[in-house]
Design a protein around this motif. Structure first.
Motif, PDB file in Angstrom:
ATOM      1  N   ASP A   1       0.870  -1.190   0.000  1.00  0.00           N
ATOM      2  CA  ASP A   1       0.000   0.000   0.000  1.00  0.00           C
ATOM      3  C   ASP A   1       0.898   1.230   0.000  1.00  0.00           C
ATOM      4  OD1 ASP A   1      -2.222   1.650   0.131  1.00  0.00           O
ATOM      5  OD2 ASP A   1      -2.751   1.152   2.199  1.00  0.00           O
ATOM      6  N   PHE A   2       0.356   2.366  -0.340  1.00  0.00           N
ATOM      7  CA  PHE A   2       1.086   3.629  -0.290  1.00  0.00           C
ATOM      8  C   PHE A   2       0.089   4.739   0.035  1.00  0.00           C
ATOM      9  CE2 PHE A   2       0.797   5.873  -4.658  1.00  0.00           C
ATOM     10  CZ  PHE A   2      -0.456   5.377  -4.916  1.00  0.00           C
ATOM     11  N   ALA A   3       0.574   5.964   0.104  1.00  0.00           N
ATOM     12  CA  ALA A   3      -0.320   7.101   0.341  1.00  0.00           C
ATOM     13  C   ALA A   3       0.064   8.205  -0.633  1.00  0.00           C
ATOM     14  CB  ALA A   3      -0.194   7.584   1.787  1.00  0.00           C
TER      15      ALA A   3
ATOM     16  N   ALA B   1       6.871  -2.441  10.386  1.00  0.00           N
ATOM     17  CA  ALA B   1       6.356  -2.359   9.011  1.00  0.00           C
ATOM     18  C   ALA B   1       4.992  -1.690   9.007  1.00  0.00           C
ATOM     19  CB  ALA B   1       6.267  -3.748   8.392  1.00  0.00           C
ATOM     20  N   ASN B   2       4.579  -1.305   7.837  1.00  0.00           N
ATOM     21  CA  ASN B   2       3.237  -0.752   7.668  1.00  0.00           C
ATOM     22  C   ASN B   2       2.302  -1.877   7.221  1.00  0.00           C
ATOM     23  OD1 ASN B   2       5.412   1.099   6.165  1.00  0.00           O
ATOM     24  ND2 ASN B   2       4.109   2.305   7.523  1.00  0.00           N
ATOM     25  N   THR B   3       1.056  -1.733   7.557  1.00  0.00           N
ATOM     26  CA  THR B   3       0.069  -2.635   6.949  1.00  0.00           C
ATOM     27  C   THR B   3      -0.659  -1.863   5.853  1.00  0.00           C
ATOM     28  OG1 THR B   3      -1.553  -2.093   8.664  1.00  0.00           O
ATOM     29  CG2 THR B   3      -0.176  -4.053   8.997  1.00  0.00           C
ATOM     30  N   HIS B   4      -1.477  -0.886   6.261  1.00  0.00           N
ATOM     31  CA  HIS B   4      -2.219  -0.067   5.293  1.00  0.00           C
ATOM     32  C   HIS B   4      -2.237   1.380   5.739  1.00  0.00           C
ATOM     33  CE1 HIS B   4      -3.993  -4.115   4.465  1.00  0.00           C
ATOM     34  NE2 HIS B   4      -3.827  -3.699   3.232  1.00  0.00           N
ATOM     35  N   PHE B   5      -2.573   2.257   4.804  1.00  0.00           N
ATOM     36  CA  PHE B   5      -2.608   3.697   5.080  1.00  0.00           C
ATOM     37  C   PHE B   5      -4.027   4.249   4.996  1.00  0.00           C
ATOM     38  CE2 PHE B   5       1.640   2.809   3.442  1.00  0.00           C
ATOM     39  CZ  PHE B   5       2.414   3.394   4.430  1.00  0.00           C
ATOM     40  N   TYR B   6      -4.271   5.298   5.804  1.00  0.00           N
ATOM     41  CA  TYR B   6      -5.494   6.082   5.645  1.00  0.00           C
ATOM     42  C   TYR B   6      -5.312   7.090   4.509  1.00  0.00           C
ATOM     43  CZ  TYR B   6      -6.759   4.646  10.442  1.00  0.00           C
ATOM     44  OH  TYR B   6      -7.068   3.938  11.572  1.00  0.00           O
TER      45      TYR B   6
END
Ligand SMILES: [Fe+2]
Length: 502
Positions: A236-238, A298-303
């Protein structure tokens, strides 16, 4: 010819409930994850409460649903199930429903063989004998589904998306943005709120490629590739008004290990000299800058991401580790150890000094963060997610949450009558909405008693345990990942474009 108000015709005979009979203790083949092996459709579904009259369109979701018994049921992972698309069509307070497999080339190989041929990429495994000409890797088409270019596009990070008829859900074939992408793109796209263009990316080994697709022509009108040095599992990214935002973390995807039948999703802290970094790509100049956060997570998902007062603000969820430790690949991990509960975080980059900082938000464990998509790249006040507080043996999620970033307050509701395992909440703005949270949250929940799924429609501004409506589905939609809402204007145009295709 005017379109019917409901786009799913009544089924002639009701199908028997069909569940797989593959005895295993593997969590990902039981409970809300258990496969549902038959396509189904139904009309005028039972509704408790009232579907708001202005909620007209379709919720599309894709479930992770293995069509054949995995080659090694004990190693099977949730990320590896075949994509089955679910369309829930809402109009005039009524609901209709259809599910259908995404018929990828690799699924056809397994249908012809009558069994699973491909092995898993998460925990490894030995594939069966691939027939000549068969795709070397499986496209499980299970990450995300949304309307674009008048098709229902279904995404998978490891291969090309597929285009489906948005009404019949028939698979038309792979989709490459009119020749604009070659091998793959990830399942997480954003919609530019000013132009409607699609903003997305591909991650292949250490190379990240940014894309912008024109909403009118579906042509790729901007792209840029850059090398981040390590094969980050970049899912995912933002995007803010100026930047595309990527994180370099120890969660990595190693195709070389998959090729040797080893686990491919690994945790490799030693590969990062400076710990976690934020990588910003300027959307206009393509300049890439690195900003050190340090640590190993780590990241999972972004708002979302946005610029405000000289800072870039990025909101998302952070996980302490993800995958199999690269030096312990032979030791199987439990699901909560492999993917522990994530937590909302806020990261900031001072755009004058480049200094990056972070803070924990909310304090409630959760996943699948979402916002009102109209706020993409702009300041948002509200975030929505599903809670993952319970560490239950059979479920991943156990409640629905709304976080108010201004009041710094999180509201959590659990399901009525024991409903649990809610899916990612999709925000749908009310017609003529007057505020950011003036809308509905749509999520699928698992009813343990009936072993079927229900669509719950909550008032996003007034989150209560008893939703506005409970739409009873005739089957269970195995717990999956992402989906999206198509309003009736977009949906009707897409359906009209496909009518007559056969
Ligand atoms: Fe995702």
């Amino acid at each position: 010819m005017p379109l019917d108000p409901m786009t799913v015709v009544p089924r002639r005979t009701a199908p028997p409930p069909v569940e797989a009979d593959w005895p295993t203790g593997n969590k990902f083949l039981n409970g809300p994850f258990a496969p549902w092996t038959e396509e189904s459709e139904a009309y005028d579904l039972q509704v408790d409460g009232e579907i708001p009259a202005d909620l007209a369109g379709a919720l599309f979701r894709v479930s992770s649903n293995p069509r054949f018994q995995p080659r090694n049921t004990d190693r099977y992972h949730w990320w590896e199930g075949d994509g089955m698309v679910c369309g829930i069509y809402l109009r005039e307070g009524r609901a209709a429903y259809r599910t259908r497999w995404v018929e990828t080339d690799s699924m056809r190989v397994e249908v012809e063989a009558g069994e699973a041929v491909y092995s898993g990429f998460v925990n490894g495994g030995t594939p069966g004998r691939l027939p000549e000409g068969a795709p070397r890797a499986k496209n499980v088409a299970n990450i995300n589904a949304g309307l674009f270019d008048d098709h229902l596009i279904v995404y998978f990070d490891g291969g090309l998306p597929h285009a489906l008829d948005p009404e019949t859900l028939r698979t038309l074939g792979t989709y490459d943005f009119h020749g604009g992408i070659d091998v793959l793109c990830t399942g997480h796209y954003k919609t530019d709120p000013d132009t409607g263009d699609m903003l997305f990316f591909a991650a292949t080994g250490p190379v990240v490629t940014w894309y912008r697709a024109d909403v009118k022509t579906a042509e790729i009108i901007d792209s840029h590739s850059f090398d981040i040095g390590v094969p980050v599992l970049m899912h995912d990214f933002a995007v803010s008004a100026t930047y595309a935002v990527f994180f370099v973390t120890p969660a990595q995807f190693r195709l070389d290990l998959v090729a040797r039948s080893r686990p491919g999703v690994v945790w490799d802290e030693d590969s990062l000299e400076h710990g976690v970094q934020i990588v910003l790509m300027n959307r206009r100049t393509h300049e890439v800058t690195w900003h050190e956060l340090g640590g190993h997570w780590a990241n999972t998902h972004f708002y979302n991401a946005y610029e405000q007062d000289g800072e870039l603000v990025v909101d998302g969820h952070r996980i302490d580790r993800l995958g199999s430790p690269v030096d312990r690949l032979s030791t199987p991990l439990g699901s909560h150890e492999w993917f522990p509960p994530a937590m909302p975080y806020r990261w900031r980059v001072d755009l004058a000094t480049g200094r990056a900082t972070e803070e924990m938000i909310s304090g409630v464990f959760g996943e699948f963060p979402k916002i009102n998509d109209a706020c993409t790249g702009r300041p948002h006040r509200y975030g929505y997610f599903v809670t993952t507080r319970g560490l239950a043996d059979d479920t991943m999620s156990d409640g629905l949450a709304r976080h108010d970033y201004i009041l710094d307050r999180t509201t959590v509701v659990e399901g009525p009558d024991g409903l649990t395992s809610p899916s990612e909440p999709v925000f749908v703005a009310r017609e003529n909405a007057r505020a950011e949270d003036d809308g509905y949250l749509l999520s699928l929940w698992w009813n343990r008693t009936t072993d079927r799924s229900e669509l719950l429609i909550h008032d996003a501004a007034d989150l209560r345990r008893i939703p506005l409506a409970r739409v009873k589905l005739p089957s269970r939609v195995p717990f999956g990942f992402h989906g999206s809402w198509a309003d009736h204007h977009t949906l009707d145009r897409a359906i009209a474009a496909h009518r007559g295709d056969g």
